[in-house]
Design an enzyme around this catalytic site. Structure first.
Site, PDB file in Angstrom:
ATOM      1  N   ARG A  27     -65.709 104.191  40.324  1.00  0.00           N
ATOM      2  CA  ARG A  27     -64.464 103.484  40.357  1.00  0.00           C
ATOM      3  C   ARG A  27     -63.562 103.409  38.949  1.00  0.00           C
ATOM      4  O   ARG A  27     -64.241 102.826  37.965  1.00  0.00           O
ATOM      5  CB  ARG A  27     -64.615 101.954  40.650  1.00  0.00           C
ATOM      6  CG  ARG A  27     -63.481 101.031  40.754  1.00  0.00           C
ATOM      7  CD  ARG A  27     -63.969  99.655  41.208  1.00  0.00           C
ATOM      8  NE  ARG A  27     -62.965  98.823  41.462  1.00  0.00           N
ATOM      9  CZ  ARG A  27     -62.668  97.679  40.651  1.00  0.00           C
ATOM     10  NH1 ARG A  27     -63.579  97.296  39.654  1.00  0.00           N
ATOM     11  NH2 ARG A  27     -61.759  96.884  40.824  1.00  0.00           N
ATOM     12  N   SER A  89     -62.791  97.733  52.648  1.00  0.00           N
ATOM     13  CA  SER A  89     -63.017  96.352  52.279  1.00  0.00           C
ATOM     14  C   SER A  89     -62.466  95.444  53.099  1.00  0.00           C
ATOM     15  O   SER A  89     -61.534  95.732  53.893  1.00  0.00           O
ATOM     16  CB  SER A  89     -62.116  96.380  50.941  1.00  0.00           C
ATOM     17  OG  SER A  89     -62.552  97.190  49.780  1.00  0.00           O
ATOM     18  N   LYS A 118     -62.048  91.926  38.868  1.00  0.00           N
ATOM     19  CA  LYS A 118     -60.721  92.171  39.607  1.00  0.00           C
ATOM     20  C   LYS A 118     -60.032  91.067  39.718  1.00  0.00           C
ATOM     21  O   LYS A 118     -60.124  90.098  40.309  1.00  0.00           O
ATOM     22  CB  LYS A 118     -61.232  92.803  41.088  1.00  0.00           C
ATOM     23  CG  LYS A 118     -60.219  93.294  41.800  1.00  0.00           C
ATOM     24  CD  LYS A 118     -60.623  93.728  43.177  1.00  0.00           C
ATOM     25  CE  LYS A 118     -59.484  94.503  43.866  1.00  0.00           C
ATOM     26  NZ  LYS A 118     -59.890  94.927  45.175  1.00  0.00           N
TER      27      LYS A 118
END
Length: 183
Positions: A27, A89, A118
């Site tokens: 990521r 997700s 995040k």
């Protein structure tokens, strides 16, 4: 999918695998496809499933096992057609059901708790939200968001097949031990 380590580079991936990660997800928010492919060289040699975050093209070029797409990401059909494991997700039951309908092999559910990794994350769904998603779908659910050794077992007891760690990846052994103890 017991321990899903989300990492930014190969050294972190190697450490996560050494600590027992069963899935490694590359990521790098904001990276181009070419940058992801360059950074992902060597990930395919890891003794674990290799997932690329948000970029179907990079996953294909790297020979990854799969790709994880957020709710706003396109490419689910292409990923499935290319034979990639698809992860999606979800922060709610309807989102999880939609991911399953689009061909997801697993759901990344959360954030379960607040997460500093995040800043634009949805509000936490808590263990009740996680349990609801786990009951609603027939595919594995991986809990994400604020997961550490102190709460990983709670996620498994709520029905998750595994947990994803970002900031706690360095503590992967402790998280894995908590997951194993909860089974």
């Amino acid at each position: 999918m017991k321990l899903h380590a989300i990492v930014e580079d190969l050294p972190a991936a190697l450490a996560a695998v050494e600590a027992g990660a069963t899935v490694v997800q590359l990521r790098r928010k904001g990276a181009s496809t070419d940058e992801l492919v360059e950074e992902g060289e060597g990930f395919g040699e890891l003794d674990t499933l290799f997932i690329v975050n948000d970029d179907v093209e990079a996953a294909i070029r790297l020979g990854a096992n799969g790709v994880h797409l957020g709710r706003a990401d396109d490419g689910a059909e292409r990923a499935v057609a290319a034979g990639l494991l698809l992860g999606t997700s979800a922060a709610s039951v309807p989102e999880a059901l939609d991911g399953e309908r689009r061909g997801a092999a697993y759901i990344g559910a959360g954030p379960v708790w607040p997460t500093p990794s995040k800043p634009d994350a949805d509000p936490p769904i808590g263990l009740d939200g996680l349990a609801g998603i786990c009951r609603a779908v027939a595919i594995p659910v991986v809990a994400i968001g604020g997961i550490d050794a102190a709460n990983a077992g709670d996620c498994i007891r709520a029905g998750a097949a595994g947990v994803a760690v970002i900031r706690a990846a360095a503590d992967a052994r402790a998280v894995l031990a908590a997951v194993d103890a909860a089974r």
